[in-house]
Enzyme design. Structure first.
Site, PDB file in Angstrom:
ATOM      1  N   GLU A  23      -6.106   9.347  16.706  1.00  0.00           N
ATOM      2  CA  GLU A  23      -6.585  10.733  16.798  1.00  0.00           C
ATOM      3  C   GLU A  23      -7.391  11.095  15.548  1.00  0.00           C
ATOM      4  OE1 GLU A  23      -3.499   9.817  17.579  1.00  0.00           O
ATOM      5  OE2 GLU A  23      -3.555  10.196  19.735  1.00  0.00           O
ATOM      6  N   SER A  68      -4.272   7.389  12.197  1.00  0.00           N
ATOM      7  CA  SER A  68      -4.002   7.283  13.629  1.00  0.00           C
ATOM      8  C   SER A  68      -5.302   7.367  14.414  1.00  0.00           C
ATOM      9  CB  SER A  68      -3.060   8.399  14.079  1.00  0.00           C
ATOM     10  OG  SER A  68      -3.776   9.612  14.142  1.00  0.00           O
ATOM     11  N   GLU A 123      -9.526  -1.399   5.606  1.00  0.00           N
ATOM     12  CA  GLU A 123      -8.321  -1.505   6.424  1.00  0.00           C
ATOM     13  C   GLU A 123      -8.692  -1.371   7.900  1.00  0.00           C
ATOM     14  OE1 GLU A 123      -5.281   1.335   5.406  1.00  0.00           O
ATOM     15  OE2 GLU A 123      -3.844   0.419   6.782  1.00  0.00           O
ATOM     16  N   GLN A 174       0.852  -1.193   0.000  1.00  0.00           N
ATOM     17  CA  GLN A 174       0.000   0.000   0.000  1.00  0.00           C
ATOM     18  C   GLN A 174       0.890   1.245   0.000  1.00  0.00           C
ATOM     19  OE1 GLN A 174      -1.994   0.771   3.722  1.00  0.00           O
ATOM     20  NE2 GLN A 174      -3.717   1.777   2.714  1.00  0.00           N
ATOM     21  N   GLY A 175       0.793   2.038  -1.039  1.00  0.00           N
ATOM     22  CA  GLY A 175       1.626   3.240  -1.155  1.00  0.00           C
ATOM     23  C   GLY A 175       0.807   4.507  -0.996  1.00  0.00           C
ATOM     24  N   TYR A 176       0.437   4.803   0.225  1.00  0.00           N
ATOM     25  CA  TYR A 176      -0.312   6.023   0.515  1.00  0.00           C
ATOM     26  C   TYR A 176       0.605   7.078   1.139  1.00  0.00           C
ATOM     27  CZ  TYR A 176      -5.129   4.095  -0.036  1.00  0.00           C
ATOM     28  OH  TYR A 176      -6.305   3.569  -0.496  1.00  0.00           O
TER      29      TYR A 176
HETATM   30  C1  LIG Z   1       3.162  -0.225  11.344  1.00  0.00           C
HETATM   31  C2  LIG Z   1       2.735   0.752  10.325  1.00  0.00           C
HETATM   32  C3  LIG Z   1       2.419   0.315   9.080  1.00  0.00           C
HETATM   33  C4  LIG Z   1       2.055   1.228   8.097  1.00  0.00           C
HETATM   34  N1  LIG Z   1       1.806   0.754   6.843  1.00  0.00           N
HETATM   35  C5  LIG Z   1       1.530   1.627   5.869  1.00  0.00           C
HETATM   36  C6  LIG Z   1       1.386   1.188   4.535  1.00  0.00           C
HETATM   37  O1  LIG Z   1       1.491  -0.007   4.257  1.00  0.00           O
HETATM   38  N2  LIG Z   1       1.156   2.085   3.588  1.00  0.00           N
HETATM   39  C7  LIG Z   1       1.018   3.402   3.863  1.00  0.00           C
HETATM   40  O2  LIG Z   1       0.780   4.166   2.964  1.00  0.00           O
HETATM   41  N3  LIG Z   1       1.158   3.879   5.114  1.00  0.00           N
HETATM   42  C8  LIG Z   1       1.427   3.019   6.131  1.00  0.00           C
HETATM   43  N4  LIG Z   1       1.587   3.477   7.410  1.00  0.00           N
HETATM   44  C9  LIG Z   1       1.570   4.913   7.646  1.00  0.00           C
HETATM   45  C10 LIG Z   1       0.412   5.426   8.479  1.00  0.00           C
HETATM   46  O3  LIG Z   1      -0.754   5.501   7.740  1.00  0.00           O
HETATM   47  C11 LIG Z   1       0.851   6.798   9.025  1.00  0.00           C
HETATM   48  O4  LIG Z   1       1.930   6.569   9.896  1.00  0.00           O
HETATM   49  C12 LIG Z   1      -0.260   7.500   9.754  1.00  0.00           C
HETATM   50  O5  LIG Z   1      -1.259   7.899   8.869  1.00  0.00           O
HETATM   51  C13 LIG Z   1       0.259   8.709  10.538  1.00  0.00           C
HETATM   52  O6  LIG Z   1       1.065   9.552   9.756  1.00  0.00           O
HETATM   53  P1  LIG Z   1       2.495  10.063  10.290  1.00  0.00           P
HETATM   54  O7  LIG Z   1       3.247   8.842  10.648  1.00  0.00           O
HETATM   55  O8  LIG Z   1       3.042  10.948   9.277  1.00  0.00           O
HETATM   56  O9  LIG Z   1       2.188  10.824  11.612  1.00  0.00           O
HETATM   57  P2  LIG Z   1       1.691  12.334  11.731  1.00  0.00           P
HETATM   58  O10 LIG Z   1       0.577  12.582  10.811  1.00  0.00           O
HETATM   59  O11 LIG Z   1       2.857  13.228  11.650  1.00  0.00           O
HETATM   60  O12 LIG Z   1       1.120  12.331  13.204  1.00  0.00           O
HETATM   61  C14 LIG Z   1       1.913  12.545  14.381  1.00  0.00           C
HETATM   62  C15 LIG Z   1       0.970  12.645  15.572  1.00  0.00           C
HETATM   63  O13 LIG Z   1       0.115  13.783  15.389  1.00  0.00           O
HETATM   64  C16 LIG Z   1      -1.244  13.395  15.474  1.00  0.00           C
HETATM   65  N5  LIG Z   1      -2.047  14.214  14.571  1.00  0.00           N
HETATM   66  C17 LIG Z   1      -1.820  14.487  13.272  1.00  0.00           C
HETATM   67  N6  LIG Z   1      -2.794  15.225  12.756  1.00  0.00           N
HETATM   68  C18 LIG Z   1      -3.696  15.432  13.741  1.00  0.00           C
HETATM   69  C19 LIG Z   1      -4.923  16.120  13.836  1.00  0.00           C
HETATM   70  N7  LIG Z   1      -5.486  16.726  12.779  1.00  0.00           N
HETATM   71  N8  LIG Z   1      -5.569  16.126  15.015  1.00  0.00           N
HETATM   72  C20 LIG Z   1      -5.028  15.488  16.102  1.00  0.00           C
HETATM   73  N9  LIG Z   1      -3.881  14.828  16.071  1.00  0.00           N
HETATM   74  C21 LIG Z   1      -3.212  14.790  14.895  1.00  0.00           C
HETATM   75  C22 LIG Z   1      -1.237  11.946  15.059  1.00  0.00           C
HETATM   76  O14 LIG Z   1      -2.393  11.259  15.547  1.00  0.00           O
HETATM   77  C23 LIG Z   1       0.034  11.439  15.676  1.00  0.00           C
HETATM   78  O15 LIG Z   1      -0.198  11.116  17.034  1.00  0.00           O
HETATM   79  C24 LIG Z   1       1.961   2.583   8.399  1.00  0.00           C
HETATM   80  C25 LIG Z   1       2.249   3.011   9.695  1.00  0.00           C
HETATM   81  C26 LIG Z   1       2.634   2.125  10.647  1.00  0.00           C
HETATM   82  C27 LIG Z   1       2.951   2.620  12.012  1.00  0.00           C
END
Ligand SMILES: Cc1cc2nc3c(=O)[nH]c(=O)nc-3n(C[C@H](O)[C@H](O)[C@H](O)COP(=O)(O)OP(=O)(O)OC[C@H]3O[C@@H](n4cnc5c(N)ncnc54)[C@H](O)[C@@H]3O)c2cc1C
Lengths: 390, 369
Positions: free
Chosen positions: A374, A372, A253, A135-137
């Site tokens: 949140e 996440s 998902e 999954q490339g999101y």
């Molecule tokens: C084990 C694992 C597997 C994954 N697999 C995939 C995958 O296969 N393909 C893919 O595309 N992605 C994948 N992801 C990525 C995942 O979707 C992102 O990590 C997630 O969406 C959060 O983005 P970020 O890591 O950039 O955190 P950030 O968006 O930077 O968030 C950091 C913190 O800020 C909080 N936050 C951010 N915005 C808000 C808001 N508006 N209100 C309140 N709080 C907020 C978040 O909840 C978090 O606690 C994976 C992640 C993990 C951990």
């Protein structure tokens, strides 16, 4: 009604016999975790010969994807039959024959948005475990704010030219193909310039570099795209309308994450507590015993929620907010359960090679992945409760 | 049975909602409270609810009832929770359960018809301790010719003040037995007990009080079943209370303005509200599962009853404190209705065992931890 029920009990009998004859003993009672799973793909690795046989027999019947139509490699079962199959597999603790993001996420999205050619091309390969999908999101700059993604796909007539970077790609370095969100119209408002594109990871210009996690495993990667030529036929749905596909896929998902973590598989926390610490130990530490009881209450409640979701599905009365509710509560519960397991084993569970430590370090990832927790709370606030933007 | 409402149940809910909002709006409970009426419910309202089949709908068809079981009783209790309808619905359903499981045909024929029409009220007097602990049973029965005499005391008797009769558990020669004591019985003292929720409670004192025994075997299982029914019904009522308090709170978040915007736009409040929404959604399934299990005579029913009471007591405690907090100052005034939910929630949580009790019961007797 009665005759349908009769059919179902006949079906259950048939399934039970077939499983009895076709599920080898070593494909039973195996702890169901990512490492024990068969993920398929061009470089498929089977746990052992028996499990390979088990997978092949299941794929033959279309039972790796029981409810997909038969013409796409599925089993063509209705919801009740699929549930019976799942129950009978659980009864003998049969290992899931094939795990894949293709089954959990891409398949449902293709069934909804794909063209007939795309369905015939990709779905059977998912069902037979021939292609392993990633999954490339997410991107370095686009996590929770996914729609701000920057990976570009330029229209070059007969193909798209893709440049950019994805991150946190689960098993990206072990996958064959990747479904991506790419920007096809940089001028449009951010949700309206995104398309859903399928990319072969063997193509020139695609590179996946594994990232090591807290748990010590390398379960995800950074994925780079440099001048990758992608055929036009790989665009799913309408150009610049990829966000619709993306959102649709995310509900699957979340539902998967909301149901997989509910402690239904393997040894229950109650049995583990008695085995590891015993009634006397628990009596000495009422706080730990209380925590275990509360986690068990949560686990039971989540199991009931799963059953309710199924019943609502059958009655055509599913709440659109259930995926967020279940994802939020089940992943939090899961982290709590793994913490309790750590405590029950005390010093012995600090072993970095042990499964307790692995699960404890891995559980929080689900509170982040899939949007996440949140973000789930944001979704519920805005959509379920109708609370306004700040 | 499926964890979704049947067509008939949806109609029942609509009917209950309609009748209760017409005949027993929240203001009626407030007026009743302010009047200081010692009965703490309106017998006329109770009879009107009965006329619609909402009182003791769990009486079996064979015994002249509707035979709709715990599920129907629970759905009605849930709606009663929305308006805090003060009517002896809980005691009626528990009495129906106890009588149905223990009494002889002749006893049923005398007791059930007037219970169903709301002309009589019968209260189960099972508790003897301030914190619910049904294993404590000091009340004793002795033979008196053909009849029986009871001595002991009972507390937390739900709808027990002014009741027509009481169903009383007592020990007789090492077994648990169930007795009926009538209003005019000698040696019976009934004291009204005031509680924060302004509902009807009593303490009973029995000194050689004449009683009629229901059935002749061990009444233990019937009493446990009645307690389980009561617990699941209280969980259902708490669900209605929580839904109502939550909806009112979310409405307030959309209406109250501070810092030039509605307070519901603050993420700190949004997330707290969303979390409660999620927990309510989960709890809804748990309550229905408990009611369904009771109706199916599922061996797990007793544990599901504890699960539902545990989950709802804890959720109601957390939710109602948030409901007050998010209303600010007005939330702690007597004139504002949210406090009425807080008080009833507290009492309904306490009755027949709170979350600590039921979590412990599950830990000890179900998981055997
Ligand atoms: C084990 C694992 C597997 C994954 N697999 C995939 C995958 O296969 N393909 C893919 O595309 N992605 C994948 N992801 C990525 C995942 O979707 C992102 O990590 C997630 O969406 C959060 O983005 P970020 O890591 O950039 O955190 P950030 O968006 O930077 O968030 C950091 C913190 O800020 C909080 N936050 C951010 N915005 C808000 C808001 N508006 N209100 C309140 N709080 C907020 C978040 O909840 C978090 O606690 C994976 C992640 C993990 C951990």
């Amino acid at each position: 009604m009665a005759s349908h029920d009769d059919d179902l009990s006949g079906f259950r009998e048939e399934v039970r016999q077939w499983l009895e004859q076709n599920c080898p003993p070593s494909a039973r009672n195996v702890p169901q975790n990512a490492d024990n799973s068969f993920w398929g793909g061009r470089n498929a690795v089977h746990g052992n010969e028996d499990r390979k046989l088990w997978f092949e027999r299941m794929a033959q019947r279309g039972w790796t994807v029981p409810s997909w139509p038969q013409r796409y490699g599925g089993g063509g079962l209705d919801a009740s039959q699929a549930r019976i199959l799942a129950e009978e597999m659980r009864r003998i603790d049969a290992v899931n024959p094939l795990q894949s993001l293709g089954i959990m996420m891409l398949g449902p999205a293709l069934l909804e948005f794909g063209s007939e050619e795309q369905k015939l091309e990709h779905l059977p390969k998912i069902a037979r475990g021939e292609i392993r999908w990633a999954q490339g999101y997410s991107e370095p700059g686009a996590g929770s704010d996914l729609a701000s993604l920057q990976t570009r796909a330029e229209d070059c007539g007969d193909h798209f030219l893709v440049n950019g970077q994805k991150i946190w790609t689960t098993y990206g370095h072990k996958c064959d193909m990747i479904f991506t969100l790419v920007r096809t119209d940089p001028q449009a408002p951010k949700h309206q310039g995104i398309s859903f594109l399928l990319i072969d990871m063997a193509d020139p210009g695609v590179e996946a570099r594994p990232i090591r996690q807290l748990s010590g495993n390398e379960n995800f990667s950074e994925t780079f795209f440099t001048d990758v030529r992608v055929p036009k036929a790989n665009l799913v749905g309408v150009i610049n309308r990829g966000w619709d596909v993306a959102k649709y896929l995310l509900t699957f998902e979340r539902t998967t994450m909301g149901s997989s973590g509910s402690g239904a598989q393997g040894e229950g926390l109650d049995q583990a507590a008695l085995r590891l610490f015993g009634r006397e130990g628990l009596a000495r530490e009422p706080g730990l015993r209380q925590e275990i009881a509360e986690v068990l209450i949560g686990t039971w409640s989540a199991r009931i929620a799963g059953q309710r979701l199924f019943d609502q599905g059958k009655a055509g009365a599913i709440s659109p907010f259930s995926p967020s509710v279940l994802k939020l509560l089940a992943t939090e519960l899961d982290t709590r359960r793994t913490r309790a397991m750590m405590a029950l084993g005390g010093f012995d569970h600090l072993d970095p090679g042990g499964s307790a430590a692995y699960k404890w370090l891995d559980a929080p990832t689900n509170c982040i992945a899939g949007g996440s927790n949140e973000i789930q709370l944001n979704i519920l606030s805005k959509r379920a409760l109708g609370l306004p933007e700040a | 049975m499926a964890l979704v409402l049947t067509q008939d149940e949806v109609m029942l809910v609509d009917a209950a909602k309609g009748l209760l909002s017409r005949e027993a709006p929240l203001g009626m409970f407030r007026a009743l409270r302010d009047s200081g009426d010692p009965l703490a419910f309106d017998p006329a309202l109770h009879r009107r609810l009965a006329a619609s089949g909402f009182v003791a709908p769990n009486v079996a068809e064979a015994d002249g009832g509707l035979g709709l079981g715990a599920s129907a009783a629970g759905l009605i209790m849930e709606q009663a929770g929305h308006v805090l309808a003060a009517a002896p619905l809980l005691s009626a359903a528990m009495a129906a359960g106890l009588i149905g499981k223990t009494a002889s045909k002749a006893q049923k024929d005398t007791l059930l018809p007037s219970l169903i029409t709301g002309e009589t009220t019968i209260a189960a007097a099972l508790d003897e301790t301030a914190r619910h602990e049904p294993s404590v049973l000091a009340t004793k029965a002795t033979r008196n010719g053909e009849g029986w005499l009871l001595s002991g005391s009972k507390t937390a008797v739900i709808d027990g003040f002014g009741a027509s009769a009481w169903l009383i558990s007592a020990e007789f020669e090492g077994t648990i037995a169930l007795f009926l004591v009538e209003q005019a019985a000698a040696g019976l003292e009934v004291d009204k007990v005031d509680a924060v929720d302004s509902r009807n409670y009593a303490k009973l004192s029995l000194k050689g009080t004449p009683a009629m025994r229901l059935g002749d075997g061990d009444a233990g299982p019937a009493i446990t079943a009645a307690l389980d029914l009561g617990r699941a019904l209280l969980a259902a009522e708490l669900l209605g209370i929580c839904d109502e308090a939550f909806d009112r709170t979310v409405a307030y978040l959309k209406e109250r303005r501070q810092f030039d915007r509605v307070i519901g736009s603050f993420q700190a409040l949004q997330h707290r509200a969303a979390r409660l929404y999620a927990r309510l959604d989960l709890a809804r399934g748990v309550v229905l599962a408990a009611l369904r299990a009771i109706d199916a005579d599922d061996p797990e029913a007793t544990w599901l009853a504890s699960l539902s009471k545990s989950v709802m007591t804890k959720l109601s405690r957390d939710l109602l404190v948030e409901a007050v907090q998010m209303h600010g100052g007005i939330g702690v005034t007597d004139a504002f209705d949210i406090g009425l939910f807080v008080k009833r929630g507290r009492a309904a949580g306490e009755l027949l065992g709170d979350d600590y009790f039921h979590t412990e019961r599950l830990a000890r007797d179900y998981w055997r931890l």
